[in-house]
Scaffold this active site. Structure first.
Site, PDB file in Angstrom:
ATOM      1  N   CYS A 149      54.309  74.677 103.082  1.00  0.00           N
ATOM      2  CA  CYS A 149      52.828  74.367 103.339  1.00  0.00           C
ATOM      3  C   CYS A 149      52.689  72.849 103.685  1.00  0.00           C
ATOM      4  O   CYS A 149      52.922  71.979 102.863  1.00  0.00           O
ATOM      5  CB  CYS A 149      51.991  74.669 102.067  1.00  0.00           C
ATOM      6  SG  CYS A 149      52.581  76.260 101.149  1.00  0.00           S
ATOM      7  N   GLU A 199      41.278  72.585 103.642  1.00  0.00           N
ATOM      8  CA  GLU A 199      41.965  72.864 104.896  1.00  0.00           C
ATOM      9  C   GLU A 199      41.715  74.158 105.609  1.00  0.00           C
ATOM     10  O   GLU A 199      40.861  74.867 105.296  1.00  0.00           O
ATOM     11  CB  GLU A 199      43.372  73.052 104.611  1.00  0.00           C
ATOM     12  CG  GLU A 199      44.240  71.924 103.736  1.00  0.00           C
ATOM     13  CD  GLU A 199      45.873  72.355 103.660  1.00  0.00           C
ATOM     14  OE1 GLU A 199      46.340  71.357 103.432  1.00  0.00           O
ATOM     15  OE2 GLU A 199      45.983  73.692 103.201  1.00  0.00           O
TER      16      GLU A 199
END
Length: 311
Positions: free
Chosen positions: A123, A197
């Site tokens: 990630c 995000e």
């Protein structure tokens, strides 16, 4: 027995250029030169990369705000005046072996944010001013080459996976999630850190498991799991891995609850585009990732910049 992790010594990434920044009166950031970065992250700790990595802020439609830059630190700082930081681009890689098992990783205990949580394989964030370019436009759907270049870069940096073991064309984009989460697990309800995000989901299946050379500043453990094993670890409070209960990242929990289990169950369909779409789906985090300053009055627009706000 806990896996003995090979440590990162030097993991040369294919040569990449990144612009260096200097302050110029009347302009928040100015790009002054291109510097060769042979090994991304080499010789830099977490704090250094917080300052040197420039992320891609986006508006609510995931259009990149390319005229300006925001540091990784600025984007992830949470407080009363900026309760969800700044929305920015990210990606989540799901790497599967030939048995359709997902490679999970545990974030290092020395990470500044979301320490020691388990999550999908990798990630991270695409960056500005990189060569190959990592800034995609919405018109590049569904290929999004910049996101894939960023994924290859970070798989090498965090896990030591060589680019030839994760070919560019083997990455498959599925969808995007817009989410936020305060890092209350690491710092409590007044946490100074969090994530906000628009997260691009990438699946890749490797018939031959890539050799791992773990960067211990990024990753502390890893495990390949089947779909049923993953469901057990996430939903059965009595199950442990190496005698420890697995704590999962809020973004991974959200992804799995919003399609991830179904995509794993039909992995071939997922890789062949059955679930690929251009939407940006929003989810709030679990309540245990709300900080004291995260209010019910906040909306999905909170922390999402428009161009005029970056002036």
């Amino acid at each position: 027995m806990k896996k003995k992790l090979p440590l990162l010594s030097c993991l040369p990434y294919s040569s990449a250029f990144i612009a260096t920044h200097s302050n110029v009166p009347g302009n928040r950031k100015s790009f002054t030169s291109l510097t060769l970065k042979v090994n991304y992250g080499e010789g830099m700790d977490q704090n250094a990369m917080m300052e040197s990595d420039y992320l891609i802020p986006v508006d609510r439609f995931d259009n990149p705000l390319v005229e300006e830059s925001i540091s990784k630190r600025e984007a992830h700082e949470f407080n009363e005046s900026r309760p969800r930081g700044v929305a920015h681009r990210a990606f989540s890689v799901f790497l599967f072996n030939r048995h359709n098992e997902l490679l999970l990783t545990q974030r290092a205990s020395t990470k500044l944010t979301f320490r020691s949580v388990w999550t999908n394989t990798c990630c991270s964030h695409p960056l500005k001013d990189m060569i190959p370019n990592e800034v995609d436009t919405n018109e590049e759907y569904p290929n999004f080459p910049g996101i894939k270049h960023a994924a290859i870069r970070k798989l090498r940096h965090e896990l030591g996976i060589l680019p030839q073991d994760v070919p560019f064309d083997d990455f498959h984009f599925l969808t995007r999630f817009h989410y936020w989460a305060a890092d209350t697990v690491s710092y409590g309800e007044e946490t100074p850190w969090g994530e906000h995000e628009i997260d691009y989901i990438l699946f890749i299946k490797c018939d031959k498991e890539p050799t791992l050379n773990i960067n211990s500043e990024e990753v502390s453990d890893y495990e390949y799991v089947s779909l049923e094993e993953l469901k057990g670890y996430m939903h059965d409070e009595t199950l442990t891995l190496r005698n420890e209960k697995m704590l999962f990242s809020p973004w991974f929990r959200g992804i799995m609850d919003n399609g991830g289990f179904a995509w794993m169950n039909d992995l071939n369909g997922s890789i062949n585009g059955r679930y690929t779409n251009s939407h940006v789906f929003f989810f709030d985090p679990p309540k245990d990732h709300f900080a004291a300053y995260n209010l019910d009055s906040h909306t999905r627009e909170t922390g999402v910049l428009q161009m005029k706000e970056l002036a």
